[in-house]
Design a protein around this motif. Structure first.
Motif, PDB file in Angstrom:
ATOM      1  N   GLY A 106      -7.699  -3.612  -4.362  1.00  0.00           N
ATOM      2  CA  GLY A 106      -7.736  -3.718  -5.824  1.00  0.00           C
ATOM      3  C   GLY A 106      -7.780  -2.362  -6.499  1.00  0.00           C
ATOM      4  N   LEU A 107      -8.540  -1.441  -5.926  1.00  0.00           N
ATOM      5  CA  LEU A 107      -8.609  -0.080  -6.469  1.00  0.00           C
ATOM      6  C   LEU A 107      -7.247   0.598  -6.387  1.00  0.00           C
ATOM      7  CD1 LEU A 107     -10.515   2.185  -7.576  1.00  0.00           C
ATOM      8  CD2 LEU A 107     -10.694   2.950  -5.206  1.00  0.00           C
ATOM      9  N   LEU A 108      -6.566   0.459  -5.250  1.00  0.00           N
ATOM     10  CA  LEU A 108      -5.224   1.033  -5.119  1.00  0.00           C
ATOM     11  C   LEU A 108      -4.283   0.476  -6.178  1.00  0.00           C
ATOM     12  CD1 LEU A 108      -4.365   1.099  -1.313  1.00  0.00           C
ATOM     13  CD2 LEU A 108      -4.767   3.025  -2.808  1.00  0.00           C
ATOM     14  N   VAL A 149      -5.164   1.874  -9.687  1.00  0.00           N
ATOM     15  CA  VAL A 149      -4.747   3.272  -9.876  1.00  0.00           C
ATOM     16  C   VAL A 149      -3.229   3.352 -10.026  1.00  0.00           C
ATOM     17  CG1 VAL A 149      -4.666   5.561  -8.811  1.00  0.00           C
ATOM     18  CG2 VAL A 149      -6.760   4.227  -8.712  1.00  0.00           C
ATOM     19  N   ALA A 150      -2.495   2.577  -9.232  1.00  0.00           N
ATOM     20  CA  ALA A 150      -1.036   2.559  -9.353  1.00  0.00           C
ATOM     21  C   ALA A 150      -0.625   2.023 -10.724  1.00  0.00           C
ATOM     22  CB  ALA A 150      -0.419   1.723  -8.242  1.00  0.00           C
ATOM     23  N   TRP A 151      -1.288   0.978 -11.173  1.00  0.00           N
ATOM     24  CA  TRP A 151      -0.999   0.423 -12.498  1.00  0.00           C
ATOM     25  C   TRP A 151      -1.276   1.451 -13.591  1.00  0.00           C
ATOM     26  CZ3 TRP A 151       1.644  -2.917 -15.042  1.00  0.00           C
ATOM     27  CH2 TRP A 151       1.331  -3.204 -16.359  1.00  0.00           C
ATOM     28  N   GLU A 152      -2.379   2.155 -13.481  1.00  0.00           N
ATOM     29  CA  GLU A 152      -2.727   3.185 -14.469  1.00  0.00           C
ATOM     30  C   GLU A 152      -1.680   4.296 -14.475  1.00  0.00           C
ATOM     31  OE1 GLU A 152      -4.819   4.732 -17.550  1.00  0.00           O
ATOM     32  OE2 GLU A 152      -5.445   2.918 -16.515  1.00  0.00           O
ATOM     33  N   ALA A 153      -1.206   4.680 -13.304  1.00  0.00           N
ATOM     34  CA  ALA A 153      -0.191   5.733 -13.218  1.00  0.00           C
ATOM     35  C   ALA A 153       1.113   5.278 -13.857  1.00  0.00           C
ATOM     36  CB  ALA A 153       0.037   6.126 -11.764  1.00  0.00           C
ATOM     37  N   VAL A 154       1.508   4.026 -13.637  1.00  0.00           N
ATOM     38  CA  VAL A 154       2.744   3.498 -14.219  1.00  0.00           C
ATOM     39  C   VAL A 154       2.578   3.283 -15.715  1.00  0.00           C
ATOM     40  CG1 VAL A 154       4.268   1.481 -14.264  1.00  0.00           C
ATOM     41  CG2 VAL A 154       3.556   2.456 -12.085  1.00  0.00           C
ATOM     42  N   ILE A 171     -10.973   8.723 -16.525  1.00  0.00           N
ATOM     43  CA  ILE A 171     -10.856   7.294 -16.828  1.00  0.00           C
ATOM     44  C   ILE A 171     -12.163   6.604 -16.448  1.00  0.00           C
ATOM     45  CG2 ILE A 171      -9.535   5.202 -16.358  1.00  0.00           C
ATOM     46  CD1 ILE A 171      -7.188   7.099 -15.632  1.00  0.00           C
ATOM     47  N   GLY A 172     -12.828   6.040 -17.443  1.00  0.00           N
ATOM     48  CA  GLY A 172     -14.159   5.471 -17.248  1.00  0.00           C
ATOM     49  C   GLY A 172     -14.224   4.377 -16.206  1.00  0.00           C
ATOM     50  N   TRP A 173     -13.318   3.399 -16.280  1.00  0.00           N
ATOM     51  CA  TRP A 173     -13.367   2.292 -15.326  1.00  0.00           C
ATOM     52  C   TRP A 173     -13.111   2.778 -13.902  1.00  0.00           C
ATOM     53  CZ3 TRP A 173      -9.329   1.404 -12.167  1.00  0.00           C
ATOM     54  CH2 TRP A 173      -8.068   1.832 -12.569  1.00  0.00           C
ATOM     55  N   LEU A 174     -12.261   3.791 -13.751  1.00  0.00           N
ATOM     56  CA  LEU A 174     -11.970   4.319 -12.419  1.00  0.00           C
ATOM     57  C   LEU A 174     -13.173   5.079 -11.865  1.00  0.00           C
ATOM     58  CD1 LEU A 174     -10.065   4.745 -10.082  1.00  0.00           C
ATOM     59  CD2 LEU A 174      -9.012   6.626 -11.342  1.00  0.00           C
ATOM     60  N   ARG A 175     -13.848   5.842 -12.727  1.00  0.00           N
ATOM     61  CA  ARG A 175     -15.082   6.527 -12.303  1.00  0.00           C
ATOM     62  C   ARG A 175     -16.108   5.519 -11.823  1.00  0.00           C
ATOM     63  NH1 ARG A 175     -14.908   9.690 -17.059  1.00  0.00           N
ATOM     64  NH2 ARG A 175     -16.593   8.428 -17.837  1.00  0.00           N
ATOM     65  N   LEU A 176     -16.283   4.440 -12.594  1.00  0.00           N
ATOM     66  CA  LEU A 176     -17.254   3.407 -12.243  1.00  0.00           C
ATOM     67  C   LEU A 176     -16.873   2.701 -10.939  1.00  0.00           C
ATOM     68  CD1 LEU A 176     -19.787   1.812 -13.061  1.00  0.00           C
ATOM     69  CD2 LEU A 176     -18.260   0.266 -14.292  1.00  0.00           C
ATOM     70  N   ALA A 177     -15.605   2.336 -10.801  1.00  0.00           N
ATOM     71  CA  ALA A 177     -15.159   1.632  -9.594  1.00  0.00           C
ATOM     72  C   ALA A 177     -15.307   2.511  -8.358  1.00  0.00           C
ATOM     73  CB  ALA A 177     -13.704   1.190  -9.758  1.00  0.00           C
ATOM     74  N   ALA A 178     -14.871   3.761  -8.452  1.00  0.00           N
ATOM     75  CA  ALA A 178     -14.953   4.664  -7.295  1.00  0.00           C
ATOM     76  C   ALA A 178     -16.404   4.955  -6.928  1.00  0.00           C
ATOM     77  CB  ALA A 178     -14.205   5.962  -7.590  1.00  0.00           C
ATOM     78  N   CYS A 207       0.835  -1.209   0.000  1.00  0.00           N
ATOM     79  CA  CYS A 207       0.000   0.000   0.000  1.00  0.00           C
ATOM     80  C   CYS A 207       0.866   1.254   0.000  1.00  0.00           C
ATOM     81  CB  CYS A 207      -0.932   0.010   1.214  1.00  0.00           C
ATOM     82  SG  CYS A 207      -2.305  -1.131   1.114  1.00  0.00           S
ATOM     83  N   VAL A 208       1.895   1.256   0.822  1.00  0.00           N
ATOM     84  CA  VAL A 208       2.800   2.411   0.879  1.00  0.00           C
ATOM     85  C   VAL A 208       3.481   2.609  -0.467  1.00  0.00           C
ATOM     86  CG1 VAL A 208       4.926   3.283   1.931  1.00  0.00           C
ATOM     87  CG2 VAL A 208       3.146   2.279   3.363  1.00  0.00           C
ATOM     88  N   ALA A 209       3.930   1.530  -1.084  1.00  0.00           N
ATOM     89  CA  ALA A 209       4.583   1.630  -2.394  1.00  0.00           C
ATOM     90  C   ALA A 209       3.617   2.160  -3.457  1.00  0.00           C
ATOM     91  CB  ALA A 209       5.126   0.257  -2.810  1.00  0.00           C
TER      92      ALA A 209
END
Length: 142
Positions: free
Chosen positions: A113-115, A118-123, A78-85, A27-29
């Motif tokens: 999973g959301l974290l 989002v980290a994957w999307e940022a990378v 980002i559509g999937w992120l809007r839906l998930a959040a 989580c910290v990473a």
């Protein structure tokens, strides 16, 4: 406790403690990656979500910290992120915490999973994630 500390297993053991540390460090990473590659708002939202997951004293009332975080994430391009959040704002997730048993692990798993997503999307999106980048302020300061 219905938080990260009861997420891997219900039993108190050394293995559970190891899993807690592994997930907490992950989580910290993820927060570090997102905070470095996206806007301040998204970084703070992810930090709030991770804080609720890592906190030792996390209860249902502490989930109110998730409301501003999930609203910020729901405001991305980002559509999937809007839906998930948005779906994580539904009361059914928080009822699972009250019900206990195996269902109390659903919300921490979904938040983790959301974290990760989002980290994957940022990378994946490079130095600055286009859908996660800082947006124009709604009110002009000039």
């Amino acid at each position: 406790h219905r938080d990260l500390h009861s997420f891997p297993t219900r039993r108190s053991s050394d293995l559970c403690t190891v899993w807690e540390w592994i997930i907490a460090l992950a989580c910290v990473a993820m927060v570090w990656v997102v905070a470095r590659r996206t806007s301040l708002q998204i970084g703070m939202a992810v930090a709030l979500v991770a804080g609720v997951l890592i906190s030792v004293h996390s209860y249902l009332a502490d989930c109110t910290l998730l409301v501003p975080a999930l609203l910020l994430l729901a405001g991305t391009d980002i559509g999937w992120l809007r839906l998930a959040a948005t779906s994580l704002l539904l009361p059914i997730w928080y009822l699972t915490l009250i019900m206990g048993g195996w269902s109390s692990r659903l919300l921490p798993a979904a938040l983790l999973g959301l974290l990760a997503a989002v980290a994957w999307e940022a990378v994946r999106s490079g130095c600055k994630a286009p859908g996660l980048a800082a947006s124009e302020p709604a009110i002009s300061t000039s």
